[in-house]
Design a protein around this motif. Structure first.
Motif, PDB file in Angstrom:
ATOM      1  N   UNK A 119     -77.656 -47.312 -24.807  1.00 23.30           N
ATOM      2  CA  UNK A 119     -78.395 -47.050 -23.574  1.00 23.30           C
ATOM      3  C   UNK A 119     -77.922 -47.976 -22.451  1.00 23.30           C
ATOM      4  N   UNK A 120     -77.474 -49.186 -22.810  1.00 23.39           N
ATOM      5  CA  UNK A 120     -76.900 -50.079 -21.804  1.00 23.39           C
ATOM      6  C   UNK A 120     -75.597 -49.482 -21.271  1.00 23.39           C
ATOM      7  N   UNK A 121     -74.773 -48.964 -22.155  1.00 23.73           N
ATOM      8  CA  UNK A 121     -73.524 -48.323 -21.738  1.00 23.73           C
ATOM      9  C   UNK A 121     -73.823 -47.128 -20.826  1.00 23.73           C
ATOM     10  N   UNK A 122     -74.844 -46.347 -21.153  1.00 22.13           N
ATOM     11  CA  UNK A 122     -75.225 -45.212 -20.309  1.00 22.13           C
ATOM     12  C   UNK A 122     -75.692 -45.697 -18.939  1.00 22.13           C
ATOM     13  N   UNK A 123     -76.450 -46.796 -18.912  1.00 22.41           N
ATOM     14  CA  UNK A 123     -76.887 -47.381 -17.642  1.00 22.41           C
ATOM     15  C   UNK A 123     -75.673 -47.748 -16.786  1.00 22.41           C
ATOM     16  N   UNK A 124     -74.696 -48.420 -17.409  1.00 20.44           N
ATOM     17  CA  UNK A 124     -73.485 -48.803 -16.664  1.00 20.44           C
ATOM     18  C   UNK A 124     -72.735 -47.585 -16.140  1.00 20.44           C
ATOM     19  N   UNK A 125     -72.503 -46.621 -17.002  1.00 22.33           N
ATOM     20  CA  UNK A 125     -71.662 -45.468 -16.660  1.00 22.33           C
ATOM     21  C   UNK A 125     -72.345 -44.478 -15.725  1.00 22.33           C
TER      22      UNK A 125
END
Length: 155
Positions: free
Chosen positions: A120-126
């Motif tokens: 979910x952190x990666x999704x936030x970044x992307x």
């Protein structure tokens, strides 16, 4: 808004409320050797003037199963006043961003971000940060453990 700086009694009230916001007016008065009525008046004035912005429960991140914290360091390409305000407004609207600090040094902003997982952190970044204009460089520091967590302002 009226110009006012808290006196020693106000500061003592603020200190007590930072330690335990659920103290009753009677308990605050007892600790400060004051009656309930002036305590109520002072707290209402401190709220009205913005010294007290709200009351919250502080959660222990480590006890929450689906919770990870990161500090995100961001450098912008454009440093104009408009660009800074647009960035701050955009990231402040994201629920994952708990804090947004405009800083000195190599980075322009540091964000405190909480998500449920690395994915979910990666999704936030992307999906969120990468979609913003004016982003120059982003680096992240994941929190492994938190030795101290306080919101109390020392005075």
């Amino acid at each position: 808004m009226e110009s006012y700086y808290p006196d020693q009694t106000d500061l003592a009230i603020l200190k007590l409320l930072q330690q335990e916001a659920r103290l009753t007016y009677n308990e605050i008065g007892r600790r400060l050797h004051k009656s309930k009525s002036p305590i109520i008046e002072r707290i209402r004035r401190l709220e009205k003037l913005g010294y007290i912005r709200g009351y919250v429960a502080l959660l222990d991140y480590e006890l929450l199963r689906d919770c990870m914290m990161a500090y995100v360091h961001i450098r912008l390409l454009d440093h104009s006043g408009t660009a800074l305000k647009e960035f701050q407004s955009a990231v402040s609207s994201y629920p994952e961003v708990l804090e947004c600090c405009h800083t000195t040094g190599e980075d322009d902003f540091i964000l405190k971000v909480v998500t449920s997982s690395l994915q979910s952190y990666n999704a936030f970044l992307r999906q969120k940060l990468d979609s913003l204009p004016n982003i120059g460089q982003v680096s992240s520091s994941m929190v492994l453990a938190q030795a101290k967590h306080s919101t109390a302002v020392p005075f």
